[in-house]
Enzyme design. Structure first.
Site, PDB file in Angstrom:
ATOM      1  CB  SER A  46      -0.966   0.010   1.190  1.00 25.94           C
ATOM      2  OG  SER A  46      -2.076  -0.821   0.932  1.00 25.94           O
ATOM      3  CE  LYS A  49      -4.617   2.029  -0.423  1.00 21.93           C
ATOM      4  NZ  LYS A  49      -3.985   0.730  -0.217  1.00 21.93           N
ATOM      5  CB  SER A 292      -4.611   1.237   3.905  1.00 24.11           C
ATOM      6  OG  SER A 292      -3.644   0.915   2.923  1.00 24.11           O
TER       7      SER A 292
END
Length: 452
Positions: A46, A49, A292
């Site tokens: 993640s 991101k 997230s």
């Protein structure tokens, strides 16, 4: 610092056979202070991101909002619409069931009590490829693997669009537990074969969705006295899910129709009755980064593709992101980007590239928004501390976490004990258990914070 970092990496058994990529920069100068395999491409999970959010702020802007429209064809006479009613989605991941209730009230207030035509759900703002290229089958029924549609709905203000919340409560011993779905919808059906046991059980409760449909299976056993168990489960075909909730809202307002409920494109003669705007991107980044949220990340990819290239697809969206990252100082030829959330095991980026990005972003006018969206270590409020709320208490850290099978990552900013601001990226790959990663990362950050 160097000796302590090297010693920790060499003497941590959980890193035997694993790869640890680390990059540390001075936030003021951008100079690298420490690196370990800093130029090796690794899976970011993640941490991807961080790239998606930066590109979205650059391309769309902090104040960008997503629109949803209700349109009609035909004329209204004597409280009857002689035509179709269209719900057109344009990617808003923050639509809630309560918004559909408001839509229905607005429709009735415009004098529409009966419709002679169809109710149409239009999701053509994006393409109809629902899952990102490398989504594995075991992830696609969980909320974090939800299908992406331009017309979708979230069960609550975490904005896990395209999912429902399943709650299981123990019943009497020997009987089935009670199962509820939120929001209430008949779009999903529950097959409950679970049983309530008196004490701890060998076969735990399992909740999952049958592939290719919307039957939720609740099986196994749950001990009596257990608190309510919650799971967030993705639905199959979120456009139809949104239409189902819209239908329920119309029924609550007493609005009836003679035609079908179906998906399709808005007719050329469609007339907009009203438009709903989402929260701005600046606010949407909070659940994206702090919680997230994968769905928001993937929607942003398709939105950038739609806005720039007129095609809401992963291919076009990633093309936009890569070109924007080049303008932000990264070398797109040195990374592989397959999605916006990092759930792909094919995504690759070197730690030095991540810290270079985080260094360059400090000069952007929207950097404060970006920084505010990052999880803050040790702050219990989940919409501030996010995925770091139970980690590194007492340290001044704002960073993005990342976890997929065998991978744990952490990248962001830390203020050291001496007041110096540093940028770091820690990427642990090929772990036997990714749950070992956070403790290792926290120890590395403690060294950084105390030695610089």
């Amino acid at each position: 610092m160097v000796k302590q970092m090297d010693s920790l990496l060499q003497n941590t058994p959980e890193l035997d056979g694993a790869i640890a990529g680390i990059s540390i920069r001075d936030a003021d100068t951008g100079n690298i202070l420490y690196e370990h395999m800093g130029d090796v491409r690794l899976h970011p999970a993640s941490n991807m991101k961080l790239l998606t959010s930066a590109a979205a702020l650059s391309v769309l802007g902090e104040r960008y909002t997503f629109q949803s429209e209700v349109l009609k064809t035909g004329d209204i006479q004597d409280h009857t619409l002689y035509g179709d009613l269209i719900l057109r989605g344009k990617g808003d991941p923050t639509l809630l069931p309560a918004d559909f209730d408001q839509f229905a009230k607005s429709i009735k207030s415009r004098g529409i009590h009966v419709m002679k035509g169809d109710i149409i759900g239009d999701d053509h703002w994006y393409d109809h490829i629902r899952l990102s290229p490398d989504m594995i089958w075991s992830d696609e029924h969980w909320y974090y693997g939800a299908q992406i549609s331009a017309l979708t709905v979230s069960p609550n203000e975490d904005y896990d669009a395209g999912s429902v919340i399943v709650e299981v409560m123990p019943g009497k011993v020997g009987e089935k537990p009670m199962v509820t779905i939120s929001p209430g919808t008949d779009y999903v059906q529950v097959k409950n074969t679970a049983v309530t046991r008196e004490s701890a059980v060998e076969k735990d409760l399992v909740i999952h969705r049958v592939h290719g449909g919307n039957t939720l299976i609740v099986e196994g056993a749950i001990p009596a006295g257990t608190p309510v168990i919650k799971e967030w489960i993705a639905v199959w075909e979120p456009t139809r899910y949104a239409l189902n909730l819209f239908e329920q809202s119309l029924q609550k307002q007493g609005v009836t129709w003679k035609g079908d409920i179906r998906t399709g494109q808005t007719p050329k003669d469609g007339e907009v009755l009203f438009t709903h705007e989402s929260i701005p991107l600046s606010e949407m980044l909070n659940p994206l980064m702090k919680l997230s949220n994968n769905t928001i990340a993937e929607i942003l990819v398709k939105e950038m593709g739609s806005i720039v290239h007129g095609e809401g697809s992963w291919e076009k969206g990633i093309d936009v992101i890569e070109k924007k990252l080049h303008g932000l100082g990264l070398n797109p030829d040195n990374l592989i980007m397959r999605d916006g959330s990092g759930i792909s095991h094919a995504d690759l980026i070197p730690p030095n590239e991540l810290t270079r990005l985080l260094y360059k972003l400090q000069r952007k006018k929207w950097f404060d928004t970006y920084l505010t969206a990052l999880p803050v270590a040790g702050v219990e409020n989940r919409m501030v501390g996010g995925t770091l709320r139970n980690r590194m208490s007492g340290l001044d850290v704002r960073a993005k976490t990342g976890t997929i099978f065998g991978v744990s990552t952490l990248s962001g900013y830390v203020r050291t004990d001496s007041g110096r601001k540093l940028i770091f990226s820690i990427m642990l790959n090929n772990l036997l258990d990714e749950e070992d990663g956070p403790e290792i990362e926290d120890k590395l950050i403690e060294i950084i914070a105390s030695q610089c």
